[in-house]
Design a protein around this motif. Structure first.
Motif, short mmCIF file in Angstrom:
data_model
loop_
_atom_site.label_atom_id
_atom_site.label_comp_id
_atom_site.label_asym_id
_atom_site.label_seq_id
_atom_site.Cartn_x
_atom_site.Cartn_y
_atom_site.Cartn_z
N SER A 310 0.89 -1.27 -0.04
CA SER A 310 0.09 -0.13 -0.07
C SER A 310 0.99 1.26 0.02
O SER A 310 1.97 1.18 0.38
CB SER A 310 -0.98 0.02 1.21
OG SER A 310 -0.23 -0.18 2.39
N LYS A 311 0.25 2.33 -0.48
CA LYS A 311 0.91 3.54 -0.50
C LYS A 311 0.91 4.24 0.92
O LYS A 311 1.81 5.04 1.10
CB LYS A 311 0.66 4.35 -1.68
CG LYS A 311 0.93 3.93 -2.84
CD LYS A 311 1.28 4.93 -4.11
CE LYS A 311 0.06 5.34 -4.82
NZ LYS A 311 0.63 5.90 -6.04
N GLU A 312 -0.06 4.07 1.73
CA GLU A 312 -0.35 4.80 2.96
C GLU A 312 0.00 3.50 4.06
O GLU A 312 -0.18 2.39 3.80
CB GLU A 312 -1.91 4.94 3.21
CG GLU A 312 -2.13 6.54 2.45
CD GLU A 312 -2.78 6.24 1.27
OE1 GLU A 312 -3.42 5.26 1.04
OE2 GLU A 312 -2.04 6.89 0.27
N ARG A 313 0.71 3.75 5.00
CA ARG A 313 1.04 3.20 6.19
C ARG A 313 -0.27 2.31 6.86
O ARG A 313 -1.10 3.12 7.03
CB ARG A 313 1.58 3.81 7.19
CG ARG A 313 2.07 2.90 8.56
CD ARG A 313 2.96 3.79 9.68
NE ARG A 313 4.45 3.86 9.32
CZ ARG A 313 5.12 2.72 9.69
NH1 ARG A 313 4.64 1.60 10.25
NH2 ARG A 313 6.29 2.77 9.34
N GLU A 315 -2.79 0.29 9.18
CA GLU A 315 -3.14 0.45 10.49
C GLU A 315 -2.81 -1.04 11.31
O GLU A 315 -2.84 -2.19 10.32
CB GLU A 315 -4.33 0.81 10.98
CG GLU A 315 -4.99 1.84 10.05
CD GLU A 315 -4.85 3.10 10.67
OE1 GLU A 315 -5.56 3.15 11.95
OE2 GLU A 315 -4.47 4.24 10.17
N ARG A 323 9.25 -0.48 4.77
CA ARG A 323 9.07 0.42 3.75
C ARG A 323 9.76 -0.26 2.72
O ARG A 323 10.90 -0.82 2.78
CB ARG A 323 9.61 1.68 4.10
CG ARG A 323 8.98 2.43 5.53
CD ARG A 323 9.70 3.85 5.39
NE ARG A 323 8.92 4.72 4.58
CZ ARG A 323 8.27 5.85 4.87
NH1 ARG A 323 8.29 6.06 6.06
NH2 ARG A 323 7.99 6.42 4.25
N THR A 362 -2.93 1.22 -8.76
CA THR A 362 -2.76 1.95 -7.76
C THR A 362 -1.10 2.33 -7.46
O THR A 362 -0.94 3.04 -6.83
CB THR A 362 -3.53 1.61 -6.71
OG1 THR A 362 -3.52 0.23 -6.55
CG2 THR A 362 -5.00 2.08 -7.11
N ASP A 367 7.33 3.63 -6.84
CA ASP A 367 6.59 4.12 -6.02
C ASP A 367 7.27 3.91 -4.58
O ASP A 367 7.99 2.62 -4.46
CB ASP A 367 5.10 3.46 -5.86
CG ASP A 367 4.27 4.16 -6.78
OD1 ASP A 367 4.74 5.41 -7.28
OD2 ASP A 367 3.16 3.87 -7.04
#
Ligand code: ADP
Ligand code: MG
Length: 383
Positions: A310-313, A315, A323, A362, A367
């Motif tokens: 995913s591009k966002e961390r 939860e 990373r 996405t 990225d």
């Protein structure tokens, strides 16, 4: 159909889990040496009635030799083989309740499909009318009735395979041995034939032992799998067991794709370990089946489909989050495969199902991404 009406799968234990169940095949400490060459070494294995058992291994690992010993074409150097409780040592191939389907199919070229299938019964002197009945029924089962008069050279690979199968099943052996039965077929046909083979086995209730080097095939077909390496069984278990709980690096790597991160145990408590990993660049966590000594080294192993990209961390504190940068990306229609480079240089393979129908990806090349997995999705293995 409502949910309640769906037939319930009986949840009886499998035969190998029931103490006292007599196996159909017992391989007891069997070895086979050809001069200096160790083809099979100290193999122990029980195979139960109605199993579709696969022997999975790379080329030269001893699979065919093991199968040939079951059929009686090779004599073990040491150890014993029992079928139906009876020692097979002095029993010649034709007196064993066993038949073998060879990789080459070995059909008689001058005989029609029908004659090929009838051959074994004819040789046994079975009455003509009965032969005709049984051949017709068998050809019907393998969907070859329409081509009964054809000669093998006028058949496709898949059709020849079905004739060979019919020929080896006509005498209703207790045990059918199949050496790489699908290797000569192309991919699409192979998948289709896999399901046919399973259907046929289920219908006839004959025990199948299938030799294959194709792990996907073994996974799809089998009740259980024996993973063979260098003449030895590395692990015997259900497809789920060998895939999700491989006992060592060899099995983990041979059965599917898996990422390994070199690690060292820093603490181990209550079935949960903390691990130090230079390759991961972070502290890792894993659930352990068996406790490990702090200070011991090993490999944290996690399969690509268990990793979320995913591009966002993401939860959730029960996840390991690292990373990385997308170095390579493959789009396979139903899924995408990513190669993610961690700061240490280590590459992780990640696969994700393409759930949303979109032409826009996405996650793209170069990225910066997060890769993460649930602590329970990783296992720790020795060398
Ligand atoms: P697999 O079927 O897994 O590819 P095999 O059982 O055919 O492996 O062979 C296992 C090993 O035994 C290989 O090293 C092979 O060369 C050797 N081998 C098999 N049959 C013979 C034979 N008749 N004589 C000498 N070596 C053999
Ligand atoms: Mg072989």
């Amino acid at each position: 159909m409502s949910h309640e009406q769906l037939p319930k799968k009986p949840n009886a234990a499998e035969p190998w889990e029931i103490e006292g169940t007599r196996p159909l095949v017992e391989i007891r400490g069997v070895s086979k040496h050809f001069g200096d060459v160790v083809a099979v070494e100290d193999a122990w294995l029980d195979i139960y009635e109605k199993e579709l058992f696969s022997i999975l291994g790379g080329s030269g690992s001893g699979k065919s030799t093991l199968l040939r010993m079951l059929a009686g074409f090779e004599t073990p150097t040491s150890g014993r083989i029992l079928i139906d409780g009876k020692d097979m040592t002095a029993v010649p191939p034709y007196e064993r309740p066993v038949n073998m389907m060879f990789q080459s199919y070995a059909l008689f070229p001058h005989m029609s499909v029908e004659q090929n299938v009838a051959y074994g019964l004819k040789r046994e002197g079975v009455a003509k009318a009965e032969i005709a009945d049984r051949v017709a029924h068998m050809l019907d089962m393998v969907r070859m009735s329409r081509l009964a008069k054809r000669k093998p050279n006028a058949l496709s690979g898949g059709e020849r395979q079905r004739v060979a199968l019919a020929r080896s099943l006509i005498k209703r052996p207790r045990l059918l041995l199949l050496d790489e039965p699908l290797a000569a077929l192309d991919k699409k046909l192979r998948e289709h034939t896999q399901f046919e083979l399973m259907g046929l086995q289920d219908e006839l209730g004959i025990t199948f032992v299938v030799v294959t080097h194709d792990q996907e095939e073994a996974m799809t077909l089998s009740t259980r799998v024996a993973v063979m390496n260098d003449g030895r069984f590395e692990q015997v278990g259900t497809p789920g067991q060998v895939y999700e709980f491989p006992i060592n690096r060899f099995v983990a790597d041979f059965v599917g794709t898996i990422n390994f991160l070199a690690c060292k145990v820093t603490s181990c408590e209550g079935g949960r370990a903390e691990l130090e990993s230079v390759e991961a660049g972070e502290t890792l966590h894993a659930r352990l089946e068996q406790p490990r000594e702090p200070g011991s080294t090993g490999w944290l192993a996690v399969r690509p489909e268990k990793i979320f990209i995913s591009k966002e961390r993401p939860e959730g504190d029960s996840r390991t989050v690292l990373r990385g940068v997308v170095e390579d990306l493959g789009y396979f229609g139903n899924l995408s495969v990513y190669r993610v480079r961690l700061p240490s240089g280590k590459i992780l393979q990640v696969s994700g199902q393409n759930r949303v129908r979109t032409a826009r990806k996405t996650v793209e090349w170069d990225d910066e991404v997060f890769v993460s997995w649930d602590v329970g999705s990783a296992i720790v293995l020795d060398e």
